[in-house]
Design a protein around this motif. Structure first.
Motif, PDB file in Angstrom:
ATOM      1  N   GLY A  61      26.647  32.407  54.303  1.00  0.00           N
ATOM      2  CA  GLY A  61      27.844  33.027  54.857  1.00  0.00           C
ATOM      3  C   GLY A  61      29.094  32.225  54.566  1.00  0.00           C
ATOM      4  N   GLY A  62      28.993  30.922  54.687  1.00  0.00           N
ATOM      5  CA  GLY A  62      30.141  30.062  54.399  1.00  0.00           C
ATOM      6  C   GLY A  62      30.557  30.132  52.940  1.00  0.00           C
ATOM      7  N   LEU A  63      29.568  30.130  52.039  1.00  0.00           N
ATOM      8  CA  LEU A  63      29.887  30.246  50.614  1.00  0.00           C
ATOM      9  C   LEU A  63      30.506  31.603  50.291  1.00  0.00           C
ATOM     10  CD1 LEU A  63      26.743  28.570  49.002  1.00  0.00           C
ATOM     11  CD2 LEU A  63      29.066  27.675  49.094  1.00  0.00           C
ATOM     12  N   GLY A  64      29.941  32.663  50.875  1.00  0.00           N
ATOM     13  CA  GLY A  64      30.473  34.007  50.623  1.00  0.00           C
ATOM     14  C   GLY A  64      31.883  34.173  51.156  1.00  0.00           C
ATOM     15  N   GLN A  65      32.126  33.681  52.360  1.00  0.00           N
ATOM     16  CA  GLN A  65      33.466  33.794  52.927  1.00  0.00           C
ATOM     17  C   GLN A  65      34.468  32.949  52.150  1.00  0.00           C
ATOM     18  OE1 GLN A  65      33.025  32.871  57.090  1.00  0.00           O
ATOM     19  NE2 GLN A  65      32.724  35.021  57.597  1.00  0.00           N
ATOM     20  N   GLY A  66      34.056  31.794  51.713  1.00  0.00           N
ATOM     21  CA  GLY A  66      34.943  30.946  50.928  1.00  0.00           C
ATOM     22  C   GLY A  66      35.333  31.586  49.611  1.00  0.00           C
ATOM     23  N   ARG A  67      34.350  32.185  48.940  1.00  0.00           N
ATOM     24  CA  ARG A  67      34.655  32.845  47.662  1.00  0.00           C
ATOM     25  C   ARG A  67      35.529  34.068  47.867  1.00  0.00           C
ATOM     26  NH1 ARG A  67      30.140  32.890  43.233  1.00  0.00           N
ATOM     27  NH2 ARG A  67      32.024  33.484  42.138  1.00  0.00           N
ATOM     28  N   ALA A  68      35.273  34.840  48.936  1.00  0.00           N
ATOM     29  CA  ALA A  68      36.081  36.033  49.193  1.00  0.00           C
ATOM     30  C   ALA A  68      37.522  35.655  49.510  1.00  0.00           C
ATOM     31  CB  ALA A  68      35.484  36.836  50.349  1.00  0.00           C
ATOM     32  N   ALA A  69      37.700  34.656  50.351  1.00  0.00           N
ATOM     33  CA  ALA A  69      39.053  34.223  50.700  1.00  0.00           C
ATOM     34  C   ALA A  69      39.760  33.624  49.491  1.00  0.00           C
ATOM     35  CB  ALA A  69      39.005  33.210  51.841  1.00  0.00           C
ATOM     36  N   SER A  70      39.043  32.862  48.678  1.00  0.00           N
ATOM     37  CA  SER A  70      39.638  32.270  47.487  1.00  0.00           C
ATOM     38  C   SER A  70      40.110  33.344  46.512  1.00  0.00           C
ATOM     39  CB  SER A  70      38.619  31.350  46.808  1.00  0.00           C
ATOM     40  OG  SER A  70      39.100  30.900  45.567  1.00  0.00           O
ATOM     41  N   ALA A  71      39.281  34.347  46.281  1.00  0.00           N
ATOM     42  CA  ALA A  71      39.662  35.414  45.358  1.00  0.00           C
ATOM     43  C   ALA A  71      40.842  36.210  45.895  1.00  0.00           C
ATOM     44  CB  ALA A  71      38.472  36.328  45.108  1.00  0.00           C
ATOM     45  N   ALA A  72      40.848  36.464  47.203  1.00  0.00           N
ATOM     46  CA  ALA A  72      41.962  37.215  47.785  1.00  0.00           C
ATOM     47  C   ALA A  72      43.264  36.426  47.710  1.00  0.00           C
ATOM     48  CB  ALA A  72      41.640  37.571  49.236  1.00  0.00           C
ATOM     49  N   LEU A  73      43.203  35.156  48.017  1.00  0.00           N
ATOM     50  CA  LEU A  73      44.421  34.344  47.949  1.00  0.00           C
ATOM     51  C   LEU A  73      44.915  34.182  46.519  1.00  0.00           C
ATOM     52  CD1 LEU A  73      43.615  31.625  50.615  1.00  0.00           C
ATOM     53  CD2 LEU A  73      45.268  33.484  50.777  1.00  0.00           C
ATOM     54  N   GLU A  74      43.992  34.108  45.587  1.00  0.00           N
ATOM     55  CA  GLU A  74      44.396  34.035  44.180  1.00  0.00           C
ATOM     56  C   GLU A  74      45.076  35.332  43.753  1.00  0.00           C
ATOM     57  OE1 GLU A  74      42.254  33.663  39.841  1.00  0.00           O
ATOM     58  OE2 GLU A  74      41.351  32.627  41.558  1.00  0.00           O
ATOM     59  N   GLY A  75      44.539  36.469  44.198  1.00  0.00           N
ATOM     60  CA  GLY A  75      45.161  37.751  43.882  1.00  0.00           C
ATOM     61  C   GLY A  75      46.536  37.891  44.512  1.00  0.00           C
TER      62      GLY A  75
END
Length: 114
Positions: A61-75
């Protein structure tokens, strides 16, 4: 070198700490009446399974949330005008990821009670 230490620390925190937390079964009258300890040994697997389930759920869950937040912030960083279109689906995705972690926590507690 720092990444290896961080990875080892994450492994210890995710897998070994929950195992220690659920390692000792609660002594009951039924366990005291069984001198062979067969029920206690069978119950130990449930505690280890619950600890591993919790560790894996939190890690995933931590890895998934981190990747989702990272991709959203990059976008959002690339296109600030699209922040409202990116933020809402990201929050929904984070809530769904967190619900899976909570379901795994529930299953771990059910395993512990056996």
């Amino acid at each position: 070198m720092l990444k290896k230490i961080a990875g080892a620390t994450a492994f210890v925190a995710s897998f070994l700490i929950p195992l220690v937390a659920f390692a000792q079964p609660v002594a009951t009258a039924a366990a005291a009446a069984d001198p062979t300890g067969a029920k206690g040994d069978a119950g130990m697997g449930a505690y280890i399974g619950a600890g591993i389930a919790m560790g894996l759920a939190v890690l995933g869950g931590g890895l998934g949330q981190g990747r989702a937040a990272s991709a959203a912030l990059e976008g959002i960083a690339r296109n600030p005008n699209a922040s409202s279109k990116i933020q809402t689906p990201m929050l929904i995705a984070l809530a769904l990821i967190e619900s899976l972690v909570l379901f795994a926590l529930l299953v771990a507690y059910l395993l512990q009670s056996k």
